[in-house]
Design a protein around this motif. Sequence first.
Motif, PDB file in Angstrom:
ATOM      1  N   HIS A  65       0.857  -1.193   0.000  1.00  0.00           N
ATOM      2  CA  HIS A  65       0.000   0.000   0.000  1.00  0.00           C
ATOM      3  C   HIS A  65       0.891   1.241   0.000  1.00  0.00           C
ATOM      4  O   HIS A  65       2.107   1.172   0.251  1.00  0.00           O
ATOM      5  CB  HIS A  65      -0.926   0.002   1.232  1.00  0.00           C
ATOM      6  N   HIS A  66       0.276   2.381  -0.307  1.00  0.00           N
ATOM      7  CA  HIS A  66       1.009   3.636  -0.363  1.00  0.00           C
ATOM      8  C   HIS A  66       1.151   4.228   1.042  1.00  0.00           C
ATOM      9  O   HIS A  66       0.194   4.249   1.827  1.00  0.00           O
ATOM     10  CB  HIS A  66       0.280   4.650  -1.258  1.00  0.00           C
ATOM     11  N   GLY A  67       2.352   4.687   1.350  1.00  0.00           N
ATOM     12  CA  GLY A  67       2.540   5.400   2.597  1.00  0.00           C
ATOM     13  C   GLY A  67       1.985   6.817   2.510  1.00  0.00           C
ATOM     14  O   GLY A  67       1.687   7.330   1.421  1.00  0.00           O
ATOM     15  N   GLN A  68       1.858   7.480   3.668  1.00  0.00           N
ATOM     16  CA  GLN A  68       1.278   8.825   3.671  1.00  0.00           C
ATOM     17  C   GLN A  68       2.220   9.827   3.020  1.00  0.00           C
ATOM     18  O   GLN A  68       1.811  10.625   2.191  1.00  0.00           O
ATOM     19  CB  GLN A  68       0.962   9.236   5.095  1.00  0.00           C
ATOM     20  N   GLY A  69       3.491   9.749   3.351  1.00  0.00           N
ATOM     21  CA  GLY A  69       4.470  10.614   2.708  1.00  0.00           C
ATOM     22  C   GLY A  69       4.202  12.099   2.946  1.00  0.00           C
ATOM     23  O   GLY A  69       3.207  12.505   3.555  1.00  0.00           O
ATOM     24  N   GLY A  70       5.141  12.897   2.468  1.00  0.00           N
ATOM     25  CA  GLY A  70       4.957  14.349   2.580  1.00  0.00           C
ATOM     26  C   GLY A  70       5.187  14.882   3.985  1.00  0.00           C
ATOM     27  O   GLY A  70       5.512  14.150   4.928  1.00  0.00           O
ATOM     28  N   TYR A  71       5.011  16.197   4.141  1.00  0.00           N
ATOM     29  CA  TYR A  71       5.185  16.874   5.426  1.00  0.00           C
ATOM     30  C   TYR A  71       3.807  17.074   6.050  1.00  0.00           C
ATOM     31  O   TYR A  71       2.885  17.566   5.416  1.00  0.00           O
ATOM     32  CB  TYR A  71       5.888  18.224   5.230  1.00  0.00           C
ATOM     33  N   GLN A  72       3.669  16.653   7.299  1.00  0.00           N
ATOM     34  CA  GLN A  72       2.368  16.727   7.958  1.00  0.00           C
ATOM     35  C   GLN A  72       2.519  17.419   9.311  1.00  0.00           C
ATOM     36  O   GLN A  72       3.537  17.266   9.990  1.00  0.00           O
ATOM     37  CB  GLN A  72       1.784  15.321   8.168  1.00  0.00           C
ATOM     38  N   ARG A  74       0.539  17.752  12.981  1.00  0.00           N
ATOM     39  CA  ARG A  74      -0.498  17.129  13.792  1.00  0.00           C
ATOM     40  C   ARG A  74      -0.566  17.815  15.156  1.00  0.00           C
ATOM     41  O   ARG A  74       0.446  18.253  15.689  1.00  0.00           O
ATOM     42  CB  ARG A  74      -0.207  15.643  13.998  1.00  0.00           C
TER      43      ARG A  74
END
Length: 426
Positions: A65-72, A74
Amino acid sequence: MSYIIDRRLNAKNKSMVNRQRFLRRYRQHIKKAVSEAVTKRSITDMENGEQISIPTKDISEPVFHHGQGGYQERVLPGNDQFVAGDRVPRPPGGGGGDGAGEGNASDQGEGIDDFVFQITQDEFLDFMFEDLELPNLVKRQLSGNEEFKTRRAGVSNQGSPGQINIVRSLRSANARRIALTGGKRRKIKALEEELEKLEAMDPALKDHKRIEAVLTEIAALRGAIQKVPWLDDFDIKYNLQVKYPVPHSKAVMFCLMDVSGSMSQATKDMAKRFFILLYLFLQRNYERTEVVFIRHHTSAKEVEEEEFFYSRETGGTIVSSALYMMKDILEERYPTSEWNVYGAQASDGDNWNDDSTTCSTLLIKDILPKLQYYSYIEITPRQHQALWEEYETVAEAFPDRFAMQQIIDLTDIYPVFRELFQKKTA
């Protein structure tokens, strides 16, 4: 390129190919379940199918599956007790979650049952006897109702159209044409050379009548050559197929079981289980194998299969009586030049006085030199007695033909059986 698609269906219209692939994938689970089932079954239920259970965690599939990736960014709930770097103490009582433990009832949460499926009788026996064989099975003999195979045996002038040998037919036709027209072709060549000389002469000296005669003769010879057929009936050759008998290995297994008074009912049941495994193994894996059943106490008796497994006759113990009978039957009915001879003996180890020495002498001098393999099973939780000690000398004299194993309880039967008849790697 050709592609072959196997669309066989089993009894419930499921893909047989997928089922075989599944059995190969979970072979270790199935073999373990078969091994456990052999020790739990009754004697009469030994060769039926089996229900196999596989833990759910072992049939789970990996998922990509695809990971979330990117800058997040929270926002997490804070606390008023800890700061970065603090150690969190272990919860009292060993910790634990909210879910129910394995095998316990719970009024919350949910679980997943093991995957359960049924294997057939044939599949059960295949797994039970996988990688087993009769050791040293080498002697081959032609006898009885033989199986025949066909093989090429040259060519023939007669046969069916499907057996026409094209190359040999064309070769025969070409040879016939050469034989029938060779003289004419040589004569044509001589005439053509003569014609060239006549035409090369001075026009005033040319013999036109001779030139015309040569041309006429050449035309006649060529016409005769053309009349020779390109392929005649007797040019056609057929592949000759002959049948020849296929030699088979013939084997006889002597089953010797102690039914004396020292053998308790539980011990006899374990001996019967071992011999039933051996009997099923022979019947399933070998077509031309005979089994000789011998029961003994103070005296030995050759019996049929039914009596061997279910008779309740008992008495004292003289093991050599069974070996003497085996020796006599071997000499009368099974010449060692034709038969692969095997023996399997089950006893609790008790024997009469000095009879154990007689047994070892019989095996070393008269029986084992004629045998391919002999296995002795001692069914007892006690210490070994004189018979085992005497048989140890036999094992030293014939390390490749004699094997000894001990069975203490039901769980030992199948592992011991596999150990005795494990396929040897080259």
